[in-house]
Design an enzyme around this catalytic site. Sequence first.
Site, mmCIF file in Angstrom:
data_model
loop_
_atom_site.group_PDB
_atom_site.id
_atom_site.type_symbol
_atom_site.label_atom_id
_atom_site.label_comp_id
_atom_site.label_asym_id
_atom_site.label_seq_id
_atom_site.Cartn_x
_atom_site.Cartn_y
_atom_site.Cartn_z
ATOM 1 N N PRO A 132 -14.358 -19.391 2.070
ATOM 2 C CA PRO A 132 -15.476 -19.145 3.133
ATOM 3 C C PRO A 132 -14.712 -19.657 4.597
ATOM 4 C CG PRO A 132 -16.062 -20.460 1.609
ATOM 5 C CD PRO A 132 -14.744 -20.453 1.176
ATOM 6 N N CYS A 133 -14.715 -18.753 5.712
ATOM 7 C CA CYS A 133 -14.231 -18.997 6.957
ATOM 8 C C CYS A 133 -15.472 -18.893 7.975
ATOM 9 C CB CYS A 133 -13.252 -18.178 7.458
ATOM 10 S SG CYS A 133 -11.814 -18.317 6.303
#
EC number: 2.1.1.37
Length: 511
Positions: A132-133
Amino acid sequence: MSKKDVSYPIIDLFAGPGGLGEGFSELYNSDNARAFESVVSIERDDFAHQTLLLRHFFKSFPRHRVTEDYYAYLEGRIEKTDLIARNKDNWEHAKKTALKISLGEKTHNEVQNIIKEGLKSSKKWALIGGPPCQAYSLVGRSRMMGSPEFQEDERHFLYKEYLKIIIDHRPPVFVMENVKGLLSAKVNGEFVVDKIVQDLRNPIRAIEKNRNGLRYKLYSLSQAGEVIEEIEPKSFIVKAEEYGVPQARHRMFILGVRADIDVVPGTLEKSKAPSVEQVISSMPKIRSGISRRKDSLDEWKSALLTIDSDSWMPSNRKESHLIKTEIKNALNEIKSSALENQSNVYKAPRVLRSWYYDERLRVTTGHAARSHMVSDLHRYLYASSHATALDISPKLNDFPEELLPAHKNVKEGCEGKMFSDRFRVQIRSRVSTTITSHISKDGHYFIHYDPAQCRSLSVREAARLQTFPDNYHFEGPRTAQYHQVGNAVPPYLAVQIAAIVKDVLDQMPGD
């Protein structure tokens, strides 16, 4: 065994229900053995992990030789406890390879040892997954890269954890997947994707501020040639519908090859995607349920057959007679309907039969319709009739006034300012729109094209559009199943990516 018939290990992080890993495991060598073996898959969500665990159990058997107990479990003839008791060794194998772990600082050493043990002495393997960014874009609101919010946001740390795993294990190849929205995310006026690309090229410098050591060359899967410093990050975007996936799904895929490996990977080959109708029309017809009252076929019919569609259709619209005809055809079909709101009847798909179909499968799982409010049933009937007549999903300003929802943003929607496509029909003759995790909340964006069924897509239909094989079973309550399907990588796209990765590993020197 030839050099090209080797089975390469893969490490799958942030695995979800296993879409990316499924594609890799469905690539076969000339000897009919799997080209990749998932030795470690890690997911922290409970229901997604249960699905992943069951799939690893399925894949623990040789191709086409899965235990009959698996199919008995899907049919409901045996409980999961029976499935496990009768196949203890295979279940233990699945438990060792599909792990429920929250990646992070607390589990770093544990995961490091697990990966090391899983790889053994393998030099040729691949790291896959999508950390996840989103935290980058969240922090953009604070405009401070060094703010406490940025440093403490778990999702930022998970991305750093991904980099640490690259540093620890030096994969010869990695595939990182993420959302298209990453391209536009900014922090302090700078694009986040540029920082991510820089970090992936120089992971040690990103974590340890050390300029020497591990480096990667980054490649696009959709455009040929090495990705150099000045290239547009949008070259990392892969449009799934261009590669045979019946869905307009645009995601970032970054292919990294360790700098000491003198191999230039190939790119995906374009192919025509089947339409929504081609993919899901073989599914048994089912009706929507009714919420906020006792559901039954008679109640469902009553809720729809009392409609006066003439009042919906202003005579001054030239399309009115076309839409009205479709509504009346649907109502006539509904009047004589004997549909239930779920079905486990299994029928072979019309397209990609070798991909979806399992001749041993006797039931369809996950093919149950949601229940909807009567007012939404009316909107679905109108919207799908409009789409059938005009081959386009209606916007809010196309709806009759009496069908507009009582929502504070409806006026803006009708003016095209926001949420104008609040009710979106999946057009039968085209690929679907992106199947997202939002499908777990309501069905408004995923309305079935058939007005006589008057419903949103079932879990199994969404899974087909995501190209999960029909024997892929999703665990957990229906909302969790929708969420898993919406967050996954389409396996049919993943198997094509796997072929590119395999070619790189095949060309590497050494055993």
